[in-house]
Enzyme design. Structure first.
Site, PDB file in Angstrom:
ATOM      1  N   TYR A 150     -79.312 -85.635  -7.529  1.00  0.00           N
ATOM      2  CA  TYR A 150     -78.158 -84.762  -7.285  1.00  0.00           C
ATOM      3  C   TYR A 150     -76.938 -85.368  -7.960  1.00  0.00           C
ATOM      4  CZ  TYR A 150     -74.753 -81.856  -4.893  1.00  0.00           C
ATOM      5  OH  TYR A 150     -73.734 -80.983  -4.630  1.00  0.00           O
ATOM      6  N   TYR A 160     -71.656 -86.104   1.058  1.00  0.00           N
ATOM      7  CA  TYR A 160     -73.004 -86.578   0.722  1.00  0.00           C
ATOM      8  C   TYR A 160     -73.277 -88.000   1.212  1.00  0.00           C
ATOM      9  CZ  TYR A 160     -77.306 -85.716  -1.889  1.00  0.00           C
ATOM     10  OH  TYR A 160     -78.614 -85.468  -2.244  1.00  0.00           O
TER      11      TYR A 160
END
Length: 272
Positions: A150, A160
């Site tokens: 990602y 995140y």
């Protein structure tokens, strides 16, 4: 439509939890393209998911393995080669987990034992997948390893958390082991940096819906779906990409190279 891209190829696909999983889509597409393979996941994930249903659809054997355990991975490769009748040609690493994210810990207040678990499961397991494969000589020449990453590995995405560090480590491992495996066996190693995708794991991240919409408006092609990602993975398993290795490949509808989009500017102006 099948192109026969994986006809005669054998592989191992990890991480399929349910029909929303990218690994689930990859398995269906690999079967369609002519591959035979085994499926694997951690025992606890297998109890939570529906992997046996996928196995029936793909005529594949399920082999339980904790990706952080060298012993389990040795068993996975040995059994896979026995079931498939020889060495494998491709491996999908679709594994990621953060106890800190799951339990709502902020980046400035991490539980470090959980942090190490995040790194072990989400990144170091990829190294273990390749080191064990090399030691037991489980991969054919011109084989392919693919892991899912990602963009938070390169850019700051506060939500995140420690998974960003894990993905950065994952991509570094792909480069370092990619060099080693290319020199030793012409095996290629790549990561795919995928759009935000509404998988079971992805939607568990706080603020996912808002960011999914933001990324969709930023990307000139829109967000890439799990099905789109599966198609891309198949090309990396195929012989069409024999000279692609040690790369982090963005599969995100153009998000990673767009500064700002007209759609996003219009939305900001409307709300100003």
């Amino acid at each position: 439509m099948s192109y026969g891209l994986l006809k005669g190829k054998k592989g191992i696909i990890s991480g399929a939890l349910d029909e929303n999983s990218i690994a689930w889509k990859v398995a269906l597409k690999a079967k369609e393209e002519g591959a035979t393979f085994t499926l694997t996941n951690a025992p606890i994930a297998m109890r939570m998911g529906a992997i046996n249903q996928l196995a029936e659809q793909c005529d594949a054997k399920v082999i339980a393995a904790d990706a952080t355990s060298v012993e389990d991975l040795e068993k996975l490769y040995t059994e896979s080669m026995d079931v498939l009748g020889g060495k494998v040609d491709f491996v999908l690493h679709s594994i990621g987990m953060s106890p800190n994210v799951r339990k709502g810990k902020q980046y400035g207040d991490l539980n470090y034992e959980w942090y190490m678990k995040s790194l072990d499961v989400s990144a170091l397991s990829f190294h273990k997948f390749m080191q064990v494969a090399e030691k037991v000589d489980a991969i054919n020449e011109w084989g392919s390893f693919v892991a899912l990453s990602y963009i938070a590995a390169q850019r700051a995405f506060p939500f995140y958390n420690d998974m960003a560090d894990a993905k950065a480590t994952l991509e570094s491992i792909a480069r370092s082991y990619g060099y080693r495996y290319a020199k030793a066996k012409k095996v290629r190693v790549n990561t795919i940096s995928q759009s935000p995708t509404p998988t079971t794991a992805g939607t568990g991240i706080g603020g996912f819906d808002s960011f999914f919409e933001f990324a969709d408006k930023m990307s000139p092609l829109g967000n890439a779906s799990a099905d789109d990602c599966a198609n891309y993975v198949i090309t990396l398993f195929s012989d069409l990409t024999r000279m692609v290795t040690m790369q982090n490949l963005f599969h995100d509808g153009g998000y990673s190279t767009t500064g700002i989009s007209e759609d996003l500017m219009a939305m900001i102006q409307k709300n100003a």
